[in-house]
Write a protein that holds these residues in place. Structure first.
Motif, PDB file in Angstrom:
ATOM      1  N   LEU A  97       0.800  -1.216   0.000  1.00 39.30           N
ATOM      2  CA  LEU A  97       0.000   0.000   0.000  1.00 39.30           C
ATOM      3  C   LEU A  97       0.834   1.268   0.000  1.00 39.30           C
ATOM      4  O   LEU A  97       0.645   2.155  -0.813  1.00 39.30           O
ATOM      5  CB  LEU A  97      -0.907  -0.036   1.231  1.00 39.30           C
ATOM      6  CG  LEU A  97      -2.102   0.881   1.229  1.00 39.30           C
ATOM      7  CD1 LEU A  97      -3.012   0.562   0.064  1.00 39.30           C
ATOM      8  CD2 LEU A  97      -2.831   0.748   2.545  1.00 39.30           C
ATOM      9  N   LEU A  98       1.746   1.334   0.909  1.00 39.53           N
ATOM     10  CA  LEU A  98       2.561   2.541   1.008  1.00 39.53           C
ATOM     11  C   LEU A  98       4.034   2.270   0.761  1.00 39.53           C
ATOM     12  O   LEU A  98       4.876   3.129   1.002  1.00 39.53           O
ATOM     13  CB  LEU A  98       2.369   3.191   2.377  1.00 39.53           C
ATOM     14  CG  LEU A  98       0.983   3.793   2.612  1.00 39.53           C
ATOM     15  CD1 LEU A  98       0.848   4.329   4.005  1.00 39.53           C
ATOM     16  CD2 LEU A  98       0.690   4.883   1.592  1.00 39.53           C
ATOM     17  N   GLY A  99       4.349   1.119   0.329  1.00 36.71           N
ATOM     18  CA  GLY A  99       5.727   0.822  -0.039  1.00 36.71           C
ATOM     19  C   GLY A  99       6.631   0.650   1.168  1.00 36.71           C
ATOM     20  O   GLY A  99       6.203   0.131   2.200  1.00 36.71           O
ATOM     21  N   TYR A 100       7.836   1.121   1.021  1.00 36.41           N
ATOM     22  CA  TYR A 100       8.860   0.890   2.023  1.00 36.41           C
ATOM     23  C   TYR A 100       9.212   2.178   2.749  1.00 36.41           C
ATOM     24  O   TYR A 100       9.216   3.250   2.148  1.00 36.41           O
ATOM     25  CB  TYR A 100      10.120   0.353   1.340  1.00 36.41           C
ATOM     26  CG  TYR A 100       9.886  -0.962   0.687  1.00 36.41           C
ATOM     27  CD1 TYR A 100      10.191  -2.127   1.364  1.00 36.41           C
ATOM     28  CD2 TYR A 100       9.346  -1.039  -0.593  1.00 36.41           C
ATOM     29  CE1 TYR A 100       9.954  -3.354   0.780  1.00 36.41           C
ATOM     30  CE2 TYR A 100       9.111  -2.260  -1.192  1.00 36.41           C
ATOM     31  CZ  TYR A 100       9.411  -3.414  -0.499  1.00 36.41           C
ATOM     32  OH  TYR A 100       9.181  -4.621  -1.071  1.00 36.41           O
ATOM     33  N   VAL A 101       9.531   2.037   4.012  1.00 40.95           N
ATOM     34  CA  VAL A 101       9.919   3.230   4.764  1.00 40.95           C
ATOM     35  C   VAL A 101      11.305   3.674   4.316  1.00 40.95           C
ATOM     36  O   VAL A 101      12.253   2.902   4.279  1.00 40.95           O
ATOM     37  CB  VAL A 101       9.937   2.951   6.275  1.00 40.95           C
ATOM     38  CG1 VAL A 101      10.497   4.156   7.031  1.00 40.95           C
ATOM     39  CG2 VAL A 101       8.545   2.658   6.760  1.00 40.95           C
ATOM     40  N   VAL A 102      11.390   4.909   3.959  1.00 38.74           N
ATOM     41  CA  VAL A 102      12.670   5.463   3.537  1.00 38.74           C
ATOM     42  C   VAL A 102      13.275   6.272   4.678  1.00 38.74           C
ATOM     43  O   VAL A 102      14.468   6.197   4.942  1.00 38.74           O
ATOM     44  CB  VAL A 102      12.459   6.375   2.299  1.00 38.74           C
ATOM     45  CG1 VAL A 102      13.723   7.086   1.919  1.00 38.74           C
ATOM     46  CG2 VAL A 102      11.934   5.559   1.127  1.00 38.74           C
ATOM     47  N   TYR A 103      12.427   7.007   5.346  1.00 43.60           N
ATOM     48  CA  TYR A 103      12.908   7.805   6.476  1.00 43.60           C
ATOM     49  C   TYR A 103      11.732   8.092   7.398  1.00 43.60           C
ATOM     50  O   TYR A 103      10.599   8.245   6.941  1.00 43.60           O
ATOM     51  CB  TYR A 103      13.506   9.123   5.981  1.00 43.60           C
ATOM     52  CG  TYR A 103      14.214   9.889   7.076  1.00 43.60           C
ATOM     53  CD1 TYR A 103      15.414   9.426   7.602  1.00 43.60           C
ATOM     54  CD2 TYR A 103      13.664  11.053   7.604  1.00 43.60           C
ATOM     55  CE1 TYR A 103      16.057  10.102   8.628  1.00 43.60           C
ATOM     56  CE2 TYR A 103      14.295  11.743   8.626  1.00 43.60           C
ATOM     57  CZ  TYR A 103      15.496  11.260   9.129  1.00 43.60           C
ATOM     58  OH  TYR A 103      16.113  11.934  10.145  1.00 43.60           O
ATOM     59  N   SER A 104      12.017   8.158   8.653  1.00 45.36           N
ATOM     60  CA  SER A 104      10.942   8.515   9.577  1.00 45.36           C
ATOM     61  C   SER A 104      11.485   9.439  10.650  1.00 45.36           C
ATOM     62  O   SER A 104      12.674   9.440  10.950  1.00 45.36           O
ATOM     63  CB  SER A 104      10.316   7.253  10.180  1.00 45.36           C
ATOM     64  OG  SER A 104      11.276   6.591  10.961  1.00 45.36           O
ATOM     65  N   GLY A 105      10.621  10.219  11.203  1.00 42.08           N
ATOM     66  CA  GLY A 105      11.039  11.158  12.234  1.00 42.08           C
ATOM     67  C   GLY A 105       9.861  12.012  12.636  1.00 42.08           C
ATOM     68  O   GLY A 105       8.714  11.656  12.356  1.00 42.08           O
ATOM     69  N   LYS A 106      10.155  13.115  13.275  1.00 45.99           N
ATOM     70  CA  LYS A 106       9.062  14.005  13.680  1.00 45.99           C
ATOM     71  C   LYS A 106       9.096  15.267  12.837  1.00 45.99           C
ATOM     72  O   LYS A 106      10.167  15.810  12.538  1.00 45.99           O
ATOM     73  CB  LYS A 106       9.195  14.343  15.151  1.00 45.99           C
ATOM     74  CG  LYS A 106       8.824  13.167  16.023  1.00 45.99           C
ATOM     75  CD  LYS A 106       8.527  13.612  17.433  1.00 45.99           C
ATOM     76  CE  LYS A 106       7.898  12.459  18.204  1.00 45.99           C
ATOM     77  NZ  LYS A 106       7.574  12.849  19.569  1.00 45.99           N
ATOM     78  N   LEU A 107       7.936  15.678  12.461  1.00 43.95           N
ATOM     79  CA  LEU A 107       7.829  16.886  11.659  1.00 43.95           C
ATOM     80  C   LEU A 107       6.739  17.779  12.217  1.00 43.95           C
ATOM     81  O   LEU A 107       5.757  17.290  12.772  1.00 43.95           O
ATOM     82  CB  LEU A 107       7.480  16.548  10.205  1.00 43.95           C
ATOM     83  CG  LEU A 107       8.568  15.984   9.303  1.00 43.95           C
ATOM     84  CD1 LEU A 107       7.974  15.629   7.949  1.00 43.95           C
ATOM     85  CD2 LEU A 107       9.723  16.968   9.121  1.00 43.95           C
ATOM     86  N   ILE A 108       6.952  19.043  12.037  1.00 41.48           N
ATOM     87  CA  ILE A 108       5.883  19.988  12.376  1.00 41.48           C
ATOM     88  C   ILE A 108       5.373  20.548  11.054  1.00 41.48           C
ATOM     89  O   ILE A 108       6.159  21.000  10.219  1.00 41.48           O
ATOM     90  CB  ILE A 108       6.411  21.136  13.247  1.00 41.48           C
ATOM     91  CG1 ILE A 108       6.917  20.597  14.585  1.00 41.48           C
ATOM     92  CG2 ILE A 108       5.318  22.180  13.482  1.00 41.48           C
ATOM     93  CD1 ILE A 108       7.660  21.625  15.405  1.00 41.48           C
ATOM     94  N   LEU A 109       4.076  20.452  10.887  1.00 41.33           N
ATOM     95  CA  LEU A 109       3.487  21.026   9.670  1.00 41.33           C
ATOM     96  C   LEU A 109       3.019  22.430   9.973  1.00 41.33           C
ATOM     97  O   LEU A 109       2.225  22.638  10.897  1.00 41.33           O
ATOM     98  CB  LEU A 109       2.318  20.171   9.195  1.00 41.33           C
ATOM     99  CG  LEU A 109       1.517  20.763   8.047  1.00 41.33           C
ATOM    100  CD1 LEU A 109       2.314  20.718   6.751  1.00 41.33           C
ATOM    101  CD2 LEU A 109       0.199  20.059   7.877  1.00 41.33           C
ATOM    102  N   ASP A 110       3.530  23.369   9.227  1.00 40.63           N
ATOM    103  CA  ASP A 110       3.053  24.728   9.387  1.00 40.63           C
ATOM    104  C   ASP A 110       1.724  24.824   8.677  1.00 40.63           C
ATOM    105  O   ASP A 110       1.652  24.704   7.442  1.00 40.63           O
ATOM    106  CB  ASP A 110       4.066  25.699   8.771  1.00 40.63           C
ATOM    107  CG  ASP A 110       3.645  27.136   9.026  1.00 40.63           C
ATOM    108  OD1 ASP A 110       2.507  27.343   9.496  1.00 40.63           O
ATOM    109  OD2 ASP A 110       4.446  28.043   8.738  1.00 40.63           O
TER     110      ASP A 110
END
Ligand SMILES: Nc1ncnc2c1ncn2[C@@H]1O[C@H](COP(=O)(O)OP(=O)(O)OP(=O)(O)O)[C@@H](O)[C@H]1O
Length: 772
Positions: A97-110
Motif C-alpha cells: 500500500l505505502l511501499g517501504y519506509v525510507v525515512y521517519s522522524g518528527k515533523l511539524i506542519l506549518d
C-alpha cells in the motif's frame, strides 16, 4: 536552437535534480539525463515494507486513493532511517500500500496555507520559528510511495518537487493532489488536481537534510536554494547549486533537465498557449526544468524544427504542446533527420492541449495538462511502436503512432477542416453528421498479413517469433516530404463520427494468397533484403548505409523493443529516394483522379462529382466470409535458399465496400467517451490492430458508432478485427481517396503499405502505477 518562431527561455535556477541512489556519484550530464528519465522504475532497496495494522489498512487504502487521507499510526517513533517494519497480519498484499519506509522522524506542519514559494526564506525561517514553536510535532514517515504524517497521506506521485534552503530546518513539499468535488457532486465532477504546498519543519538541520535525501531517493526533484543569510550575489553564477550544500544532497545533484517545447498556438481552439504557460510550465519550472519554448507559425513548422534542432541544446527531449497532429509532425521531423536512429531516440513529452489527444491518453493515461506535466516531471520512458505508411508509387513515407484510417473517417477529417475555426473540437461531430447524411460508398482492396496465432501472446510473448520489419525498410526508408500537402484536421474521436451498417454484398471478394499484389515495391513482399539483392541484382540500390552513431552523449542507439523479440540493428536509417512532392499534393491527386465520384449534399466534393452516391439501403444479412488460404504450392516450390520469403504467413486479400478501415497502433482511447476503438491493441506489441467495417449504408454506420459508445462494436458481424503485421490498401473506382494518419490527411493515390518500424520511439512518462 531553433531560430524561427517566437522564442522564450524559461529557467528555474538555481535548482538541482537529485539522483536516485545515495551510493552513486554524480553522473555526467548525458547519463544523468537518461537516468532521470528512466529512474522511476527503481525503488529504494534498502528499506523494508510498511505493514499496517489490519483494521487500519482498509481506511488507508481508500484514503490513499484520494491522495490524502487519515492514517492512524501516530504512535511515537524513533527517528531512524531504513529497516523499519510495522507488523500486522496480512502482510504481502497490504504492505504494498505505502511501499517501504525510507525515512521517519518528527515533523511539524506549518498549517499556514499558501506559503509563497518565492518568499524570502530568511523571513520565512524567522517567522516560522515563533509560529511553529507552539505546534506539536507529529510522527512522519517517508515511504517509497507516500509521505505520511499525523493523519495524512500525500502520495509521492502527486509531489512535483521539494524546495529547501541550505542550512535551515524547514522545507516545502510542492504537490498537486487530486481534489474531489464536494460530496453529492463527486460522482459527476471529475476530480481535479490543484497545487498544494506543505511547509514542514524538521527537528534539526541534519534531519531536514535527511528528509530531503529521502525525497531525492524517491525521484522527487529537489530545489536546493542558497542559505537564507547568503546573498545570491555570493553564489557563483556558474554554480548549479548553492555552496554549503550538504554532501548528502550534493552527491545526488544533477543538472536541470533541458527540453525544447514546441507549442502549436492554434491547438485546442487557440487555448494551448494559455494551457502551457498557465498550467504546465509552472509545474515544469517547479521541478527545475529549463525550457526553450518555440511557438509554431504554420503547419510544417514543428516538423522542420524537429528535423533540424541541435539536440545538444535539448538533451532531455522535446515537449509537444497541442493535439495529436503536432506530435505527428514532430515524429516525422525526428525521423527525417540525417541520423534517424538519433531522431527516434529523442524522448517526446506531450502536454495535451488539442482537440484530440488520443496518444497520450491511451498510452500514458493522462488527458489533462496538469497530470501530463507531472508525468513528465516524474520521468520514465514508455517505448511506443511507430508505423510507416508508404505510397508504393511515389515512395513517399509518412510515420505515425496512433492510427491510419480510410473511408468515412478520413472524409470527416477532410470536411472538418472547414469548421476548425467555427466549431473547434466540435468540428468532428458537425462534419461527421453532415457526412453521415450524404454518405458515399467506399470501395477498397485490402491486403493484410495477419499475425500468426502463436504470435499473439501480448505482453507475455516476448520471445515469440516476430517478423523483422527492419527488412521491410532496409533500403527504402525515404524522407517523408509532406510539405505542400494541405492538412485537413486530426482524427479526433472516431466514435463521434461514424455509424454502422451491414455489408451489401455486391462485389465483395475475399480470397487469400501468398503473394502480395505485383504493385508494391519488393520490400513490401517481405523478401529478405539480401536475397532480394541476389535475386534482383540491385545490390547498388540496397547497399545499407553505414549507421552514423548519434552525437548525443546520452542517447541510446539501439533502443530495444519492450515486448518483442530483440532484433539486430538493420541500419534502417538509410534514406534514398527523393520524390516529387507535387505528386502527393491533395490538389493534384484530386485532379488526376477523375474517377473519384464521392459526393455529398453539403460537401459537394470535386466538380466532376455530379451524382450523389449515398446509400439508401443496407443489406443486413450478407456475411463477409474471409477465406484463409492454404499454402500455395506454387510459391513454396519456388523458394530456395537464396530467396526466402520473410513472411511464411499468408497475405489475405479482401475487396469490396467498406465503411471504414482503421489500422491502429494502440487502443485509440477517445477523450470524449473513453471508449477504445481497438480494445486489443497495445502500443508496444509490434503489431497493428485492423478494424474492417465491411459494407455500406447509414444504418450500418450508425449501428457501429452506437455500439462503439458501449464498447461492443466488435460484436457486429460486419466488423472484422485482425492483428496484422502489414496492410496494403488501395482505393477502387468511385471511392473518395482520403487517408488519415494521426489527424493528418493525405490522398490515397495508388496503393499504400503500413508496417511497423523496427525501432520504437520513447514517450516521456509512464502510465500511472507503472512508476515503480
Ligand atoms: N501555427 C500554426 N498555424 C496553423 N497550423 C498549424 C500551426 N502549427 C501547427 N499547425 C498544424 O495544425 C495541425 C493540428 O495541430 P494539433 O493537432 O496540435 O491541434 P488540434 O487540431 O487542436 O488538435 P487535434 O489534431 O487533436 O484535433 C498540425 O498538424 C499542424 O500541421
Amino acid at each position: 536552437m531553433p531560430k524561427s518562431g517566437s522564442l522564450s527561455r524559461s529557467c528555474n535556477s538555481p535548482s538541482v535534480r537529485v539522483s536516485s541512489s545515495p551510493s552513486q556519484s554524480p553522473y555526467p550530464l548525458s547519463q544523468q539525463s537518461l537516468r532521470r528519465l528512466s529512474l522511476c522504475s527503481q525503488i529504494a532497496s534498502h528499506s523494508s515494507p510498511i505493514v499496517l495494522p489490519e483494521k487500519r489498512t482498509k481506511k488507508l487504502k481508500a484514503s490513499s486513493r484520494r491522495g490524502e487521507a487519515p492514517v492512524t499510526d501516530d504512535q511515537p517513533d524513533k527517528s531512524k532511517r531504513d529497516e523499519h517494519r510495522i507488523d500486522i497480519g496480512e502482510g504481502d498484499e497490504k504492505s504494498d500500500l505505502l511501499g517501504y519506509v525510507v525515512y521517519s522522524g518528527k515533523l511539524i506542519l506549518d498549517k499556514r496555507k499558501n506559503v509563497p514559494t518565492n518568499a524570502n526564506p530568511d523571513d520565512v525561517e524567522q517567522n516560522s520559528a515563533s509560529d511553529i514553536a507552539n505546534q506539536d510535532a507529529v510522527v512522519a514517515k517517508l515511504t517509497s510511495k507516500a509521505l505520511v504524517w499525523g493523519s495524512h497521506v500525500l502520495l509521492l506521485d502527486d509531489v512535483v518537487s521539494v524546495s529547501y534552503n541550505v542550512g535551515v530546518r524547514h522545507f516545502i513539499v510542492h504537490s498537486y493532489p487530486l481534489k474531489k468535488g464536494s460530496y453529492g457532486l463527486s460522482c459527476f465532477i471529475k476530480p481535479k488536481r490543484s497545487r498544494k504546498d506543505f511547509y514542514f519543519e524538521a527537528s534539526s538541520v541534519e534531519e531536514a537534510v535527511q528528509w530531503l535525501a529521502g525525497f531525492a531517493d524517491q525521484q522527487c526533484s529537489i530545489n536546493c536554494l542558497p542559505q537564507p543569510l547568503v546573498s545570491s550575489r555570493k553564489q557563483g553564477s556558474s554554480e548549479l547549486f548553492p555552496i554549503d550544500t550538504p554532501p548528502e544532497l550534493l552527491f545526488r545533484c544533477k543538472n536541470p533537465p533541458q527540453m525544447l517545447v514546441i507549442l502549436n498556438p492554434r491547438s485546442g481552439h487557440g487555448r494551448s498557449s494559455k494551457v502551457f504557460h498557465g498550467i504546465a510550465e509552472p509545474i515544469l519550472k517547479l521541478a527545475g526544468f529549463e525550457l526553450e519554448v518555440v511557438k509554431t507559425t504554420s503547419a510544417g513548422h514543428a516538423k522542420k524544427l524537429a528535423s533540424t534542432v541541435d539536440i545538444s541544446t535539448c538533451p532531455d527531449g522535446i515537449i509537444c504542446v497541442g493535439g495529436d497532429g503536432i506530435i505527428n509532425e514532430v515524429l516525422n521531423g525526428l525521423l527525417s533527420r540525417d541520423n534517424q536512429k538519433e531522431g527516434i531516440s529523442i524522448p517526446i513529452g506531450i502536454i495535451p492541449a488539442g482537440s484530440d489527444n488520443s496518444l497520450v491518453w491511451t498510452v500514458l493515461g493522462v488527458r489533462d495538462p496538469v497530470s501530463a506535466a507531472i508525468s513528465i516531471v516524474k520521468g520514465g520512458l514508455t517505448a511506443t511502436d511507430v508505423f510507416a505508411v508508404e505510397w508504393v508509387q511515389t515512395g513517399l513515407i509518412h510515420f505515425g503512432m496512433t492510427c491510419t484510417y480510410y473511408g468515412f473517417a478520413s472524409d470527416v477529417l477532410e470536411l472538418s477542416e472547414k469548421y476548425q475555426k467555427r466549431f473547434g473540437p466540435l468540428r468532428y461531430f458537425v462534419a461527421g453528421f453532415q457526412k453521415f447524411l450524404c454518405l458515399p460508398k467506399y470501395n477498397y482492396e485490402v491486403q493484410y498479413l495477419p499475425v500468426a496465432k502463436e504470435d499473439q501472446g501480448g505482453k507475455n510473448s516476448a520471445d515469440r517469433e516476430v517478423v523483422d520489419m527492419s527488412d521491410l525498410y532496409t533500403d527504402i526508408m525515404r524522407r517523408s516530404n509532406t510539405d505542400g500537402i494541405p492538412r485537413a484536421s486530426s482524427l479526433s474521436s472516431i466514435d463521434s463520427i461514424m455509424t454502422p451498417s451491414r455489408m451489401s454484398g455486391g462485389e465483395m471478394d475475399t480470397f487469400g494468397t501468398t503473394h502480395a499484389s505485383t504493385e508494391p515495391s519488393e520490400y513490401v513482399r517481405g523478401l529478405d533484403p539480401k536475397s532480394k539483392r541476389q535475386s534482383s541484382g540491385r545490390s547498388n540500390l540496397t547497399a545499407e548505409p553505414e549507421v552514423i552513431h548519434p552525437q548525443l552523449p546520452h542517447s541510446t542507439l539501439n533502443w530495444p523493443r519492450t515486448r518483442t523479440k530483440s532484433r539486430t540493428d538493420k541500419g534502417w536509417s538509410g534514406l534514398t529516394a527523393a520524390h516529387d512532392p507535387s505528386q502527393c499534393s491533395w490538389g493534384n491527386a484530386a485532379i488526376n483522379d477523375r474517377e473519384d465520384i464521392s459526393s455529398t449534399l453539403s460537401d459537394p466534393g470535386p466538380i466532376w462529382d455530379a451524382e450523389p452516391k449515398w446509400d439508401t439501403e443496407a443489406n443486413w444479412d450478407v456475411e463477409n466470409p474471409i477465406e484463409l488460404p492454404g499454402p500455395s504450392d506454387d510459391v513454396e516450390s519456388r523458394i530456395n535458399k537464396e530467396v526466402v520469403p520473410r513472411f511464411k504467413d499468408k497475405w489475405i486479400v479482401t475487396k469490396g465496400p467498406f465503411l471504414g478501415i482503421l489500422v491502429c497502433n494502440h487502443a485509440c482511447r477517445t477523450v470524449q467517451s473513453s471508449q477504445v476503438v481497438a480494445p486489443r491493441a497495445e502500443h508496444d506489441d509490434n503489431t497493428m490492430d485492423m478494424l474492417l467495417v465491411h459494407g455500406s449504408g447509414r444504418l450500418r454506420l450508425m449501428r457501429f458508432f452506437l455500439l462503439l459508445q458501449m464498447g461492443k462494436h466488435l460484436s457486429l458481424p460486419y466488423v472484422e478485427y485482425v492483428k496484422v503485421k502489414s496492410v496494403k490498401i488501395k482505393a477502387r473506382k468511385h471511392t473518395h481517396n482520403g487517408c488519415g494518419i494521426d489527424g493528418e490527411l493525405f490522398p490515397l493515390k495508388g496503393q499504400v503499405v503500413s508496417s511497423l518500424l523496427p525501432e520504437q520511439c520513447r514517450l516521456i512518462g509512464r502510465f500511472p502505477g507503472h512508476h515503480i
